[in-house]
Design a protein around this motif. Structure first.
Motif, short mmCIF file in Angstrom:
data_model
loop_
_atom_site.label_atom_id
_atom_site.label_comp_id
_atom_site.label_asym_id
_atom_site.label_seq_id
_atom_site.Cartn_x
_atom_site.Cartn_y
_atom_site.Cartn_z
N LEU A 1 41.43 32.60 37.05
CA LEU A 1 40.09 32.06 36.90
C LEU A 1 39.91 31.44 35.51
CD1 LEU A 1 39.97 34.92 38.64
CD2 LEU A 1 37.58 34.29 38.84
N GLY A 2 40.36 32.18 34.49
CA GLY A 2 40.23 31.68 33.13
C GLY A 2 41.03 30.42 32.90
N LEU A 3 42.26 30.36 33.42
CA LEU A 3 43.09 29.17 33.24
C LEU A 3 42.49 27.97 33.96
CD1 LEU A 3 46.79 30.45 33.50
CD2 LEU A 3 45.67 29.42 31.53
N ALA A 4 41.99 28.16 35.17
CA ALA A 4 41.40 27.05 35.92
C ALA A 4 40.17 26.50 35.19
CB ALA A 4 41.04 27.48 37.33
N LEU A 5 39.36 27.38 34.63
CA LEU A 5 38.19 26.93 33.87
C LEU A 5 38.60 26.18 32.62
CD1 LEU A 5 35.83 30.04 34.18
CD2 LEU A 5 35.38 27.74 35.05
N ARG A 6 39.65 26.65 31.98
CA ARG A 6 40.08 26.03 30.72
C ARG A 6 40.72 24.66 30.95
NH1 ARG A 6 41.21 27.47 25.46
NH2 ARG A 6 42.83 26.21 24.47
N THR A 7 41.55 24.56 31.99
CA THR A 7 42.33 23.33 32.20
C THR A 7 41.68 22.35 33.17
OG1 THR A 7 43.60 24.25 34.06
CG2 THR A 7 44.44 24.66 31.83
N GLY A 8 40.76 22.85 34.02
CA GLY A 8 40.19 21.99 35.05
C GLY A 8 41.15 21.70 36.18
N ARG A 9 42.21 22.51 36.29
CA ARG A 9 43.21 22.31 37.34
C ARG A 9 43.44 23.61 38.10
NH1 ARG A 9 45.93 20.30 32.85
NH2 ARG A 9 47.39 22.03 32.94
N PRO A 10 43.96 23.53 39.34
CA PRO A 10 44.30 24.75 40.07
C PRO A 10 45.30 25.60 39.30
CG PRO A 10 44.33 22.86 41.54
CD PRO A 10 44.20 22.32 40.15
N SER A 11 45.19 26.92 39.47
CA SER A 11 46.05 27.83 38.71
C SER A 11 46.42 29.04 39.57
CB SER A 11 45.32 28.30 37.44
OG SER A 11 46.07 29.25 36.73
N MET A 12 47.64 29.53 39.37
CA MET A 12 48.09 30.76 40.02
C MET A 12 48.67 31.67 38.94
SD MET A 12 50.88 32.68 41.12
CE MET A 12 52.30 31.61 41.34
N VAL A 13 48.28 32.94 38.95
CA VAL A 13 48.82 33.93 38.01
C VAL A 13 49.31 35.12 38.82
CG1 VAL A 13 48.31 35.47 36.09
CG2 VAL A 13 47.38 33.15 36.10
N PHE A 14 50.57 35.47 38.61
CA PHE A 14 51.25 36.48 39.42
C PHE A 14 51.60 37.71 38.60
CE2 PHE A 14 55.40 38.18 40.86
CZ PHE A 14 55.06 38.60 42.13
N LEU B 1 46.06 44.57 35.56
CA LEU B 1 46.08 43.53 36.59
C LEU B 1 47.48 43.19 37.06
CD1 LEU B 1 43.47 41.07 35.02
CD2 LEU B 1 43.07 42.92 36.66
N HIS B 2 48.49 43.92 36.61
CA HIS B 2 49.86 43.58 36.97
C HIS B 2 50.17 43.81 38.45
CE1 HIS B 2 51.64 43.68 32.62
NE2 HIS B 2 50.60 42.88 32.75
N GLY B 3 49.30 44.48 39.16
CA GLY B 3 49.49 44.66 40.59
C GLY B 3 48.84 43.56 41.43
N TRP B 4 48.34 42.51 40.78
CA TRP B 4 47.57 41.48 41.47
C TRP B 4 48.26 40.12 41.45
CZ3 TRP B 4 42.70 42.06 43.79
CH2 TRP B 4 42.13 43.33 43.66
N VAL B 5 47.88 39.27 42.38
CA VAL B 5 48.19 37.84 42.34
C VAL B 5 46.90 37.09 42.62
CG1 VAL B 5 48.84 37.74 44.80
CG2 VAL B 5 49.65 35.97 43.22
N CYS B 6 46.66 36.00 41.88
CA CYS B 6 45.40 35.28 41.99
C CYS B 6 45.65 33.78 42.12
CB CYS B 6 44.51 35.53 40.77
SG CYS B 6 44.17 37.28 40.47
N TYR B 7 44.94 33.14 43.06
CA TYR B 7 45.03 31.70 43.28
C TYR B 7 43.63 31.12 43.06
CZ TYR B 7 49.33 33.02 45.69
OH TYR B 7 50.56 33.54 46.01
N CYS B 8 43.54 30.08 42.27
CA CYS B 8 42.22 29.62 41.85
C CYS B 8 42.20 28.10 41.72
CB CYS B 8 41.90 30.26 40.50
SG CYS B 8 40.17 30.18 40.06
N ALA B 9 41.06 27.50 42.02
CA ALA B 9 40.87 26.06 41.82
C ALA B 9 39.46 25.82 41.31
CB ALA B 9 41.10 25.30 43.12
#
Length: 425
Positions: A141-154, A163-171
């Motif tokens: 969420l933070g990366l997508a807000l900062r860059t204005g692009r879709p982001s995935m953090v695994f 949060l190491h047990g999570w994967v997040c997909y965001c646009a």
């Protein structure tokens, strides 16, 4: 869903990178030797460590009393409400939790199954939770807000160890003026990581942005494929017909065959499934994802398609300006009314199975998940057998069909053959 070997290997790699990088960056402020992290992740770690402790347990929370009025006044509320059913279906069927934030990274709305909601609430991934990079470190969420692009953090790409047990997909959601108004996120446990999740997020964001554009232009909201139930046994007459499910993709316009190249077939399929239409930027993203494709390339493809369908594609927002009789749309409408048999009359297999366009892939997943879930829930032998014909590799469907068929039903032999082949694969 069991984690496969590739996912376990990837998790081990990012955990190793985190253990080498984050303590060194925190202690010495320098880039360490050894295991590499993605550049955007490593840069985010370095920025985030100024304000975020990797050992924190959850996200900070905004005053709970302010979240409801912020959501009530948000320009995203109406468009998100319109696609809430789609988001809820994706989240619950795939074991994810969905969230929408404002431009500050504060979560305003979530949906998902009870189990995932409980897990999310433990880290304040819930309304009021603040997930900007300065508040919660490296996250999608933070990366997508900062860059204005879709982001995935695994997994361990998250700065915060909790949060190491999570994967997040965001646009990010862009308003008609180009400003980022917030983000849509799909999150789950790391073992449910799947590339189709990003396509699903992008598809939902495209729908939200199209609705924002309509509201900005003062147009009444357009309907969606599932908004007006129709009797699928007698589709409305149309001079534009499209078959896009299964191996046979074809179209017809005013009685003449539409001979379209693959890219134009993808465009007309997306326009049929999204009657509200696409902004040029949203359609380019749905077709090519992050690939560098020029505006002129998109305009040329749409121009060729427009001529093929007699000019019936609007300009400012690409949308079909006449009704289309589309098999995929009939499936969605039938499912919306609980008519599983009607849906199966039109469902001949995956949507444009040879396409890898992100928007098509997202719709393919939605159709497959919704149809399969409806068939398994209905449990009638005829519907299980019909779906098993177009999904021969689905062992669970064949097993349920066998349970529903009588012991002496002659159809059992065919189902046993399909089950044997599916298990052998």
């Amino acid at each position: 869903m069991p984690a496969n070997t590739d996912l376990r290997r990837r998790r081990a790699e990012v955990t190793d990178a985190w253990s080498r990088w984050v303590p060194t960056l925190r202690a010495a402020g320098r880039t360490p030797d050894g295991a590499a992290a993605r550049p955007e992740v490593a840069d985010s770690w370095q920025r985030s460590l100024v304000t975020v402790d990797p050992g924190r347990h959850c996200a900070p929370v905004t005053d709970g009393g302010t979240v409801h009025p912020r959501w009530a006044a948000s320009p995203l509320r109406g468009p998100v409400t319109a696609v809430a059913g789609e988001l809820r279906s994706i989240a619950e069927d795939a074991g994810f939790i969905a969230a929408v934030t404002d431009e500050t990274g504060t979560i305003l709305w979530t949906c998902g199954g009870r189990v995932m909601r409980r897990k999310a609430e433990r880290v304040n991934f819930a309304p009021g939770g603040r997930w900007s990079e300065p508040a919660m470190g490296t996250n999608a969420l933070g990366l997508a807000l900062r860059t204005g692009r879709p982001s995935m953090v695994f997994s361990a790409e998250h700065l915060v160890e909790a949060l190491h047990g999570w994967v997040c997909y965001c646009a990010p959601i862009h308003g008609p003026d180009g400003r980022v108004l917030g983000v849509v996120d799909l999150s789950s446990t790391w073992d449910r990581s799947h590339p189709l999740a990003m396509s699903a997020v992008r598809s939902v964001v495209s729908s939200i942005e199209a609705r924002l554009l309509d509201l900005g232009a003062g147009r009444p909201p357009m309907s969606t494929p599932s908004a007006t139930p129709v009797r699928t046994s007698s589709p409305a007459p149309s001079a534009l017909r499209l078959t896009c499910l299964g191996d046979r993709a074809e179209g017809e316009c005013d009685g003449a065959a539409l001979r379209l190249p693959p890219r134009q077939l993808e465009i007309i399929t997306l326009l049929a499934l999204e009657p509200r239409g696409f902004t040029p930027a949203a359609l380019r993203l749905a077709l090519w994802g992050d690939q560098p494709v020029s505006d002129s390339t998109l305009k040329a493809e749409v121009s060729h398609l427009r001529r093929a369908v007699g000019g019936d594609i609007a300009n400012r927002v690409y949308a079909l300006s006449r009704p289309v009789d589309c098999d995929a749309v009939h499936v969605l409408r039938a499912l919306d009314t609980g008519d599983v048999a009607g849906a199966l009359r039109h469902y001949r297999g995956p949507l444009l199975p040879r396409s890898d366009a992100p928007g098509v892939v997202a719709w393919r997943l939605r159709l497959e998940v919704a149809t399969r879930a409806a068939v398994l829930a209905s449990g009638t032998p005829e519907e299980l057998l019909r779906y098993g014909e177009v999904a021969p590799d689905d062992a669970e469907v064949h097993e349920q069909a066998l349970r529903r068929l009588g012991r002496h039903d002659p159809r059992r032999a065919g189902v046993l053959g399909l089950l044997s082949a599916a298990l052998a694969d």
